[in-house]
Design a protein around this motif. Sequence first.
Motif, PDB file in Angstrom:
ATOM      1  N   TRP A   1      -2.547   2.196   3.235  1.00 55.57           N
ATOM      2  CA  TRP A   1      -3.963   2.425   3.738  1.00 55.57           C
ATOM      3  C   TRP A   1      -4.742   2.788   2.606  1.00 55.57           C
ATOM      4  O   TRP A   1      -5.790   2.184   2.356  1.00 55.57           O
ATOM      5  CB  TRP A   1      -4.101   3.590   4.641  1.00 55.57           C
TER       6      TRP A   1
ATOM      7  N   GLU B   1       3.318   4.800   4.244  1.00 54.95           N
ATOM      8  CA  GLU B   1       2.147   4.310   5.050  1.00 54.95           C
ATOM      9  C   GLU B   1       0.710   4.558   4.624  1.00 54.95           C
ATOM     10  O   GLU B   1      -0.100   3.797   4.617  1.00 54.95           O
ATOM     11  CB  GLU B   1       2.460   4.634   6.730  1.00 54.95           C
ATOM     12  N   ALA B   2       0.594   5.873   4.475  1.00 51.54           N
ATOM     13  CA  ALA B   2      -0.703   6.487   3.741  1.00 51.54           C
ATOM     14  C   ALA B   2      -1.250   5.545   2.587  1.00 51.54           C
ATOM     15  O   ALA B   2      -2.353   5.479   2.169  1.00 51.54           O
ATOM     16  CB  ALA B   2      -0.666   7.869   3.712  1.00 51.54           C
TER      17      ALA B   2
ATOM     18  N   LYS C   1      -2.075  11.308   1.968  1.00 54.54           N
ATOM     19  CA  LYS C   1      -0.619  10.788   1.187  1.00 54.54           C
ATOM     20  C   LYS C   1      -0.419  11.833   0.187  1.00 54.54           C
ATOM     21  O   LYS C   1       0.765  12.061   0.105  1.00 54.54           O
ATOM     22  CB  LYS C   1      -1.118   9.465   0.388  1.00 54.54           C
TER      23      LYS C   1
ATOM     24  N   THR D   1       2.666  13.221   8.648  1.00 52.67           N
ATOM     25  CA  THR D   1       3.507  12.362   8.380  1.00 52.67           C
ATOM     26  C   THR D   1       2.837  10.846   8.466  1.00 52.67           C
ATOM     27  O   THR D   1       3.440   9.906   7.912  1.00 52.67           O
ATOM     28  CB  THR D   1       4.447  12.330   9.629  1.00 52.67           C
ATOM     29  N   THR D   2       1.612  10.756   9.186  1.00 53.12           N
ATOM     30  CA  THR D   2       0.869   9.358   9.034  1.00 53.12           C
ATOM     31  C   THR D   2      -0.383   9.771   8.583  1.00 53.12           C
ATOM     32  O   THR D   2      -0.842  10.737   8.675  1.00 53.12           O
ATOM     33  CB  THR D   2       0.982   8.528  10.121  1.00 53.12           C
TER      34      THR D   2
END
Length: 290
Positions: free
Chosen positions: A167, A163-164, A222, A238-239
């Motif tokens: 981004w 997810e990171a 990340k 985690t995010t």
Amino acid sequence: LPFHFQFAAGAIAGVSEILCMYPLDVAKTRLMLQVGKGGGDQYKSIFDVFRRIIKEEGASRLYRGILPPIMVEAPKRAIKFAANDTYAPMYKKAFNKTELTQPLAILTGVTAGLTEAVIVATPELVKIRLQAKENAGRYLGTMDCVRKIYAEEGLKAFANGLEATLWRHALWNGGYFGSIFGIKKVMPKAETKKGELLVNFIAGAIGGTIGTTLNTPPDVVKTRIQNHNPANGPPRYTTFLGGAKTIMQEEGFRSLYKGYLPKVLRLGPGGGILLVVYDTVTTYMRKHYM
């Protein structure tokens, strides 16, 4: 150009850039993994990172973990440029535009970045594990790292930080391709091939710097997510958004830009190298193979 030519040109550009700039990536990772506000045994600067790695671990450590990015660099960079070149006409058609506009250039870059991120997330994780100082004696090499992660953490571990990573790549590509479009519009039109290469290098370097400024915070988060070892307890991050909030609360906003200097020193000029090599190779291909 057909997709396979775009793919090959992007691959050549990417490998050229990584061979030139990889030690800066190692320094960036070491700085990003430092938790806290400094002091103690922490690295004090990019030069301190290089000095201590060479003194304490040997100069070869500056290229530790280069195999995963080399292996993925070809598809990663190829997808970056090929996807950008593919999405641009698609968006022009969807929005009924005959020419690419600044908003469409940004949208095209973001979409290309999301596509790229899916490919690179797992090799990035392996690279981070190999680059981290605390893992120096843990993994013997790339395949040993992959084997141990799978044996100790399971298959799902290879998706940690995805997810990171989305981004990170969306922000970098949107900033990079979006700014290149605008910069080339305002720069004087080159009248010679040498002048065109200079324009491309300047536009690429500025675009790389803008992209780096936008995407360093998700890169910090990340990097920390991907280096987490479950044996050390539950993950603190985690995010991207949750991790960024934790880092700001515990270490201050500036900690979201740890590793920025080696990152911008790599990806600023590196962005220029990418664009110059890509344009040179595609021009050669058009001339000799089309």
